[in-house]
Design an enzyme around this catalytic site. Structure first.
Site, mmCIF file in Angstrom:
data_model
loop_
_atom_site.group_PDB
_atom_site.id
_atom_site.type_symbol
_atom_site.label_atom_id
_atom_site.label_comp_id
_atom_site.label_asym_id
_atom_site.label_seq_id
_atom_site.Cartn_x
_atom_site.Cartn_y
_atom_site.Cartn_z
ATOM 1 N N GLU A 341 0.883 -1.173 0.000
ATOM 2 C CA GLU A 341 0.000 0.000 0.000
ATOM 3 C C GLU A 341 0.910 1.209 0.000
ATOM 4 O O GLU A 341 1.532 1.527 1.012
ATOM 5 C CB GLU A 341 -0.918 -0.042 1.231
ATOM 6 C CG GLU A 341 -2.089 0.904 1.123
ATOM 7 C CD GLU A 341 -1.783 2.283 1.686
ATOM 8 O OE1 GLU A 341 -1.526 3.199 0.870
ATOM 9 O OE2 GLU A 341 -1.774 2.431 2.908
ATOM 10 N N CYS A 375 -1.962 8.874 3.007
ATOM 11 C CA CYS A 375 -1.863 8.558 1.584
ATOM 12 C C CYS A 375 -3.177 8.826 0.873
ATOM 13 O O CYS A 375 -3.209 9.007 -0.348
ATOM 14 C CB CYS A 375 -1.447 7.107 1.404
ATOM 15 S SG CYS A 375 -2.551 5.930 2.225
#
Length: 569
Positions: A341, A375
């Site tokens: 990720e 993010c």
């Protein structure tokens, strides 16, 4: 971690309050015995003189103000001491050593590194600094524990996760304070993260008992196919500093549910939350060696040998795309299963028909969660040219109303950035955008003093060649760029190497679906600014990563599929 689970903190605070009141009473008594006594002696003669009476009134007023000021200072000093004591107790309750094979052990040579409070720059404590040999010992423990752990029943593993879920919620206040101290986010957000982190355990407790397989007849009818799911094996888990508890449980939850042992390495900036979790997992019944934790300043030096050893069978990493590429290359040597990720560059699109209040609230959620250090944070805000001025005005008003400060203080909405490098990056990106023609609607200036604070900032007219258009800002800065057509904004949104998440605000259902399908991202938020949910598959496309975490798909990342053919003559 068990410090201050309930009445302990209240008793400490009560003792401090009593001490403050006693000190104030003594101060008042002393003041009444000294200058005010002299004033009392002058009153008989002063009463015969109007000017003397006035002077006495002035003296009394001054004395009262002095006493009140002293009392306030004393109370503030004692309250500060109480707060410091509570914080020290919470930090002190956490083990600072490595967790290997169910035991707390020192790092080789007793090496340690310091953990700092980003709001002050002050040292919180020191924790063990693992060597490559320490990392190997942790992996050996995971390998040794794997056969027995794989044989535990799904219900046993679900019960472990359920117990850990309950313990996290029971200790939410202490764990939230610990997180705020090491990471900086406001206490309200920290409490929210603990609840979010716990939910991964509850979700995967359910997934543990739903691991399925298959059975079918061969097309020719002369055989049967039995499909079974088995744990991948020992896993290496590397977590970031921005969500120090939730990113750990998002990986540990499915690993435990699937029957995989693991070695987890938290970021060196925020190791305390994960160290605290180790005690919780042990108390929840997770057997020795099933989960191991190493803390280290030299992440690459410790983890690369483990990746290349051939003993681990999977790597899960959350962090930057740059580091993800390096890890993917290392995993290729032994062909490890990988879940990555990685970075994001989220577009946030506001069409002319959007509800502006809803869009502004969504922008605040998407941009300001975790001070913008996420993010999933809205990184490029594209607003239709017909509404950009009004949208910018409303957003700037809400951003400027946010309170910046140490996350432990009441009423604070925005804490510090994680470190000086993060602060310098945000400052540089804003300066570049302004030099290229952007206008500052609010913020943009760093206040002096301790800590790595940056004010909530809104820029408008940010050109598409600005540096912040092509990299994660990771700070509380919202850059607004105008657009004219749907085709134009979709092309601009997709013009990036990343593809984690996008946000779209419109009241046109057909447009919403059309744009959502056209965006090159793994997730899309339609008229909402937060997409993360333990029950949903989280992940991106392009250089934002591989695989999915959460949801029904999350546990598949930790399972291998085995086909067994059975002859039926």
């Amino acid at each position: 971690m068990t410090a201050d689970r309930g009445p302990g903190a209240d008793q400490t605070r009560a003792r401090g309050e009593r001490a403050a009141l006693n000190a104030a009473e003594n101060t008042r008594a002393g003041a009444e015995r000294s200058p005010s006594s002299a004033a009392e002696n002058t009153r008989p003669s002063a009463e015969r003189s109007p000017s003397g009476a006035a002077e006495n009134m002035v003296v009394d007023a001054v004395e009262t103000n002095v006493v009140d000021a002293v009392e306030t200072k004393v109370v503030e000093a004692v309250e500060a001491e109480v707060v410091d004591a509570v914080e020290a107790k919470v930090v002190g309750a956490v083990e600072k050593r490595l967790y290997v094979g169910g035991r707390w052990v020192d790092a080789s040579g007793g090496r340690t590194f310091d953990v700092l409070d980003p709001a002050t720059g002050a040292k919180l404590c020191s924790v063990a600094d693992a060597s490559p040999a320490d990392g190997r010992a942790a992996l050996d423990a995971a390998v040794a524990a794997q056969p027995a752990f794989a044989k535990t029943s799904p219900r046993e593993r679900a019960d472990m996760l359920t117990a850990a879920y309950e313990l996290l919620l029971e200790r939410v206040d202490d764990l939230a304070l610990l997180m705020t101290l090491e990471m900086g986010k406001p206490l309200a957000e920290a409490r929210g993260e603990i609840a979010y982190a716990a939910e991964f355990f509850r979700h995967f407790a359910g997934e543990a008992v739903r691991i399925d397989g298959g059975y079918q007849t061969a097309p020719a009818g002369n055989a049967r196919f039995l499909i079974a799911k088995q744990p991948v094996g020992p896993c290496l888990l590397i977590t970031p500093w921005n969500f120090p508890m939730a990113m750990g449980t998002r990986k540990l939850g499915p690993a435990i549910a699937a029957g995989c042992t693991s070695v987890i390495k938290p970021a060196h900036q925020t190791p305390l939350s994960m160290l605290a979790l180790m005690d919780i997992l042990a108390e929840a019944g997770v057997p020795a060696g099933a989960v191991n934790c190493v803390t280290a300043m030299d992440a690459g030096g410790v983890m690369e040998p483990l990746i290349r050893s051939g003993l681990a069978r999977k790597l899960s990493f959350t962090g930057s795309t740059r580091v993800g590429r390096i890890l993917l290359e290392q995993c290729a040597e032994k062909v490890l299963r990988t879940s990555l990720e990685l970075g994001g560059n989220a577009p946030f699109i506001v069409f002319e028909d959007a509800d502006l209040d809803e869009a502004v609230d969504g922008a605040i959620a998407a941009k300001m969660r975790n001070m913008g250090e996420a993010c999933t944070a809205a990184n490029r805000l594209f607003v239709h040219s017909s509404t950009i001025d009004e949208f910018g005005r409303r957003l700037a008003a809400k951003m400027s109303a946010l309170t910046v400060g140490r996350g432990t203080e009441p009423g604070v909405n925005v804490g510090p950035l994680i470190d000086e490098a993060g602060l310098d990056k945000v400052r540089s990106l804003v300066a570049d955008a302004v030099e290229r023609g952007a206008t500052v609607l609010t913020g943009g200036e760093v206040a002096g003093g301790n800590g790595y604070f940056y004010p909530p900032t809104v820029l408008t007219g940010v050109p598409r060649d600005a540096a912040m258009a092509d990299q994660e800002i990771f700070g509380p800065v919202a850059p607004l760029t105008p657009f004219e057509t749907e085709e134009e904004v979709v092309a601009a949104a997709n013009d990036t190497e990343w593809g984690l998440v996008a946000y779209v605000f419109t009241n046109d259902l057909r447009r919403a679906l059309r744009v959502a399908e056209s965006l090159e991202t793994g997730m899309v938020g339609l008229n909402q600014g937060i997409v993360s949910n333990p029950a949903a598959p989280f992940g991106g496309v392009k250089q934002s990563g591989l695989g999915r975490e959460g949801g029904a798909l999350g546990i598949d990342e930790y399972l291998e599929t085995k086909y067994i053919g059975i002859a039926m003559p």
